[in-house]
Design a protein around this motif. Sequence first.
Motif: not given
Length: 640
Positions: A46-58, A62-70
């Motif tokens: 449904d087009g909701k954006l998230s991200y995660n960050v890894t170091r050495r694939n660890k 963890a999965d975290s939300p992104l987005g702006l409501s204007c």
Amino acid sequence: MKNKFIYCLLALEAFFLTANSFAQTKELYLASKDHLNKITLSLTTDGKLSYNVTRRNKIIIADSPLGLSCDDQDFTSALSVVEVSPVQETREHYQLIVANNKSVDHVLEHRSITLKNAQGALMILDLVAGKEGVAFRYRFQDAEKHMRSIKDELTGFHITQNSNGWMEPYDKAGPYTPGYEDFYLPVNSGDPVANSRNPAVGWCMPALFNVNDHKSWVLISESGTDGSFPGCHLQPDSKGGIYRIAFAEKDEKYTLPLAEKEHAYPQSTLPWTMPWRTIIIGDRAGDILLSTLITDLAPASKIKDVSWIQPGKAAWSWWSHPDDFTPKIYNEFTDLSASYGFKYTLFDAGWEKANKEGKIIDHALSKGVKPLVWGYSSQYFDPEKRKERFKQLAEMGVVGVKIDFWCSDRQEVMAAIQSVFEDAANEHLLIDLHGTTAPRGWQRTWPNYVTAEAILGTESYFYEPRFPDKAAEQNTVLPFTRNVAGPVDYTPFALTIRKFPRLNTAVHELAMAMIYTSGIIHFADSKEVFDALPDEVKNLFRDMPATWDKTECIIADPGKSVVLYRQKDALHYIVGINGTNSAQAIKLDLKKWGKGFSKFRLISEGKDKLMEFNVQTYPVSSAWSYTLPVKGGFIIQFIN
């Protein structure tokens, strides 16, 4: 037949669009050149954006939300990928006037992801990855020039439940808050705000966590905040370990002539580039302490000739004589600066009357000491009055201004602070901010911004009953949190016993001047205390630099201990402090750190640990053992 042909063309076009979208979706990531750190974006059906960050694939974040409501568009759902830019590489090679390490030379990878919402409006997410971590920011490149407001930023940082860290409460607006002057508290991921000095409405940044089953450290902060965005903090509700961005509160207006607002949303005309959300990552806490990712992402210096910006030390009368505003006391501290070769003397509140009565500025100049003066933030808020005031001070011979009581992160205040840096630079004035927000990489852009408070410093011996018990612990946390963001005006060396009696040893207090990094070190105590010091300690004050060419972290254990190697020109030191109520045994290879030196001078606790010093000289050895006393410290200077 014609309709069938058109249908085939449409189907073929849809296939290529779908294939292209799939290919781009697979590229929604960016890795550092060394492939250690990686940020990866994801889109739900449904087009909701998230991200995660890894170091050495660890997992680090963890999965975290992104987005702006204007106010005019929504970028929180129904998003799709329009374009994924090729990876580009930049080299951030620059020098910092106030730093742990003078020279910075980092390679950063960049990629931009363009997304559109259901109405076809575009939002860009810029990604950065380097050896010290990752970062991202939102950007609108539309050239429509209309005003847009952001009602909510969904950005979160998901710290997994087995993680712990150190966080500072963000205080509710009041006569002296928010000023980033609370304790950094030990927390487990998701803990509610508790035990703050004042009522709190969230958490400050930077925020430090030990993640990845305690194998990695991460510091969450921001960089590049300018007048188009408020300073941000983290929301108080972090259930599940998701810490979400919060804007400045609308009522942060006690000390400045700010308008009443229904909301304090970020507002700007388009195009609009927002601050970086920075995620510093390290295998050791010492990696966090030494990071420059925040300044790597800030705009380059806007001051071409920086030769007039000189780090140094200052005597300062307020801490030892808070009610004495006479010319006599100001001149006494100017003379103290002169006797120790300090570049500066700071005239705090009440200085103007003393200058009229006793010409304290002229006295400082006659002694070869450069005067710094105190001012209230509202005096420097109006642009025309500010420029006039700076010009007047420069003509008097003043070289810097300590501007106090900002107590707001609202967008108007961020804009005013940027203008303060610029207008002060035009008059060759240094800036020290107090009662203020934490730095956000500004010391690179405006190198005349040499220090700032935004810390629970030694004035707390007057005001905070919990400070004596917690000060040593805090002193081993702040180098990994607040001081990473930028220079810190802690006002060290507070030996005289105040309302709430000090528990740290005298050497611990002295070592703080060399643990923290500040472009001007304002020493807290009196002439009588300085006069009573052993000659070797007096000489340390004369030699001690206010900035460093090189720093290495030998022991890094936030909340427990810090030991740093520091070097400036021919001066080489090791400085350590104990933040606990237990003695700590350490063992160091001094030959590794003191190459070319045959001896070292050790400054340790004297018989009266609260007030006295012991100074001894020893040969450099490869297996030096030492026991750090409770809330104690030590200073080693290598000599021949």
